[in-house]
Write a protein that holds these residues in place. Sequence first.
Motif, PDB file in Angstrom:
ATOM      1  N   ASP A   1       5.997   2.581  13.872  1.00 42.44           N
ATOM      2  CA  ASP A   1       5.989   3.264  15.169  1.00 42.44           C
ATOM      3  C   ASP A   1       7.054   2.619  16.068  1.00 42.44           C
ATOM      4  OD1 ASP A   1       5.234   4.880  17.214  1.00 42.44           O
ATOM      5  OD2 ASP A   1       3.125   4.255  17.232  1.00 42.44           O
TER       6      ASP A   1
ATOM      7  N   ASP B   1       1.012  -1.570  12.159  1.00 42.69           N
ATOM      8  CA  ASP B   1      -0.371  -1.679  12.603  1.00 42.69           C
ATOM      9  C   ASP B   1      -1.156  -2.708  11.808  1.00 42.69           C
ATOM     10  OD1 ASP B   1      -0.010   0.489  14.338  1.00 42.69           O
ATOM     11  OD2 ASP B   1      -0.278   1.872  12.649  1.00 42.69           O
TER      12      ASP B   1
ATOM     13  N   LYS C   1      -0.845   9.011  17.527  1.00 40.51           N
ATOM     14  CA  LYS C   1      -1.930   9.303  16.585  1.00 40.51           C
ATOM     15  C   LYS C   1      -3.119   8.377  16.831  1.00 40.51           C
ATOM     16  CE  LYS C   1       0.493  11.006  12.491  1.00 40.51           C
ATOM     17  NZ  LYS C   1       1.889  10.619  12.778  1.00 40.51           N
TER      18      LYS C   1
ATOM     19  N   LYS D   1      -2.563   2.180   7.008  1.00 35.97           N
ATOM     20  CA  LYS D   1      -1.935   1.163   7.857  1.00 35.97           C
ATOM     21  C   LYS D   1      -0.600   0.657   7.289  1.00 35.97           C
ATOM     22  CE  LYS D   1      -4.457  -2.707   5.863  1.00 35.97           C
ATOM     23  NZ  LYS D   1      -5.420  -3.761   6.052  1.00 35.97           N
TER      24      LYS D   1
ATOM     25  N   ASN E   1      10.261  -1.714  16.775  1.00 37.47           N
ATOM     26  CA  ASN E   1       9.237  -1.022  15.996  1.00 37.47           C
ATOM     27  C   ASN E   1       7.924  -1.787  15.993  1.00 37.47           C
ATOM     28  OD1 ASN E   1      11.963  -0.252  14.055  1.00 37.47           O
ATOM     29  ND2 ASN E   1      10.667   1.350  14.885  1.00 37.47           N
TER      30      ASN E   1
ATOM     31  N   THR F   1       1.759   2.234   5.858  1.00 34.82           N
ATOM     32  CA  THR F   1       2.905   3.128   5.790  1.00 34.82           C
ATOM     33  C   THR F   1       3.490   3.470   7.152  1.00 34.82           C
ATOM     34  OG1 THR F   1       1.407   4.996   5.914  1.00 34.82           O
ATOM     35  CG2 THR F   1       2.028   4.239   3.711  1.00 34.82           C
ATOM     36  N   ARG F   2       2.791   3.168   8.197  1.00 37.87           N
ATOM     37  CA  ARG F   2       3.223   3.703   9.480  1.00 37.87           C
ATOM     38  C   ARG F   2       4.117   2.727  10.244  1.00 37.87           C
ATOM     39  NH1 ARG F   2       0.663   5.960  14.767  1.00 37.87           N
ATOM     40  NH2 ARG F   2       0.270   3.767  15.216  1.00 37.87           N
TER      41      ARG F   2
ATOM     42  N   ASP G   1       4.244   7.090  18.989  1.00 35.45           N
ATOM     43  CA  ASP G   1       3.378   7.965  18.201  1.00 35.45           C
ATOM     44  C   ASP G   1       1.944   7.770  18.684  1.00 35.45           C
ATOM     45  OD1 ASP G   1       1.861   9.223  16.324  1.00 35.45           O
ATOM     46  OD2 ASP G   1       2.989   8.458  14.603  1.00 35.45           O
TER      47      ASP G   1
ATOM     48  N   PHE H   1      -4.641   7.378   9.353  1.00 33.87           N
ATOM     49  CA  PHE H   1      -3.379   7.119   8.645  1.00 33.87           C
ATOM     50  C   PHE H   1      -3.530   5.815   7.886  1.00 33.87           C
ATOM     51  CE2 PHE H   1      -3.078   6.022  13.129  1.00 33.87           C
ATOM     52  CZ  PHE H   1      -2.928   4.657  13.066  1.00 33.87           C
TER      53      PHE H   1
END
Length: 540
Positions: free
Chosen positions: A447, A518, A433, A442, A515, A444-445, A431, A440
């Motif tokens: 990647d 961040d 982004k 931090k 995965n 919830t993401r 991703d 975004f």
Amino acid sequence: MDAKQRLRERLAKPGPLLVAGAHNGMTAKLVEEAGFDAVWASGFEISAAHCVPDANILTMAEQLGAASWMVKAVDIPIIADCDNGYGNAINVIHMVKSYESEGISAVCLEDNVFPKRCSFYAGVKRELASAEEHAGKVKACLDTRKSDDFLIIARTEALIAGWGMEEALMRGRAYADAGADFVLVHSKSEQADEVLGFAEQWDRDTPLVCVPTIYKTTTATTLYEGGYKIIIYANHGLRSGIKAQREALSTIVKEQHCSSVDHLVVPKTDVYDLIGVPQMKSDEKNFMPTGGDRVGAIILAAGASPELGELTQDKPKAMLDVKGKPVLGHQVDALNAAGVKDISVVVGYKKEAVDLTNLKTYSADESQGEAASLMQAASELDRRTLVLYGDILFDQEVVERLLQAEGDVVLVVDRSNLEGRPKRDLVHTADTKADKGERFLKGTRIDTLERIGQDIDGANGEWIGMLMLSKKGAQGLRELYADLGDGALHQAESLDKAALTDLLQALVDKGLTVNTIDTFKGWMEIDTFEDYQRAWAQLK
Ligand code: SPV
Ligand code: MG
């Protein structure tokens, strides 16, 4: 087959049975380790270990307590010195019940009166029970024992008391005729002639036992050939222990530092092996709940850090002091605060300096790469596990967020700063982004990792040196490592030198999902002297 049956079997074979004295589980273990056939739970040693004379001052229960620890400590049989049976035939009945039920293989009963005096104390009052009384005690033993394999050794002190050979032979015969399995004839003569003379005149089938403490130059073979089947070296463990401890302790007082006795002491690990710590570890694994939620952590701290010069001359980087506590201590605090209590550390370079308690340690060679280092602790990779470098400081919150992340292999990636020093572990994730500067949250993401390594092109984040493996991810990583040949692996010349990043890239290449979550700062790495100064300045 239990120990007393093994003793019977061993006694049926030709050759002398060599036995040595002990006073507790550890000394029994040393007797076994040295290769003796059986342990003599010596009244002389057990009394001395309590610092009292061998004169029936300790009770039967105290003597038996020591012998029971020996039973638990070793596989070879225990022959217990039961003095005079701690009283008359009635006491002897209780004694046999107690010793047999505790797993002792044989008892020895001497014809001293109660209370006794050790055979060797000079100038003390010495008295023997009548032969008739002692034969009665032997009969009481036979009548009480549950198994015929529980051996009864009847001992005469006639030669010790100076009552002469005829008396000794008369007593020996009386005890043999009462049914004793063995007769022990004790002597304090400096020559073996006395016991050898006894054996020459011995006219019973009952085999003989001797204790060559004073006639000490006569070999076991000579005694065996002279008629003795069991040879007891009764107190040499205790006496050599006193000598060794005296030397070590007085040296410390003199030198005022304990490294002065390094050459006189065994390493602590030797003690651990003797007392069964490796077994305890495997029992923990086999029998204690791993608990689905229980998370372990493995800290990799085996490498040397020449870039820090004198600072790491005598310790690994993980033991560098930052405000009164080593980096490793700060890591443990943050992990513990996040609920991770089961922490292992892989040590290598200057491993003796890693002296934190409550950590399990594994050893790697400092020249190995991080992947090989991690695999030294492979047995810990049987559950959800955090893996981290031993030179990073981080906020507890980083760990907490990683623990909440789902995925089989999850890395913490810093998106805040891609400029900077060389030799960083950079990543490229799917991703983009972050590349585009999009906003975004931090938390919830999640990647997906595509590439990882030092200074890779097109990186969009930096791995902070911390990752989490699910139970499945940990197993996958172990299997992958086992399958990899020893050839070059990505940026490493061989598997043995591979960094964790090389191993993680191999996982991705194999099609497994790795995965990332961040972070934006919240950690620091100590690579240089400037980093170290920064750590001092920033740590609260
Ligand atoms: C003991 O070890 O306690 C013995 C042997 O009984 S001796 O000390 O020689 O009497
Ligand atoms: Mg004794």
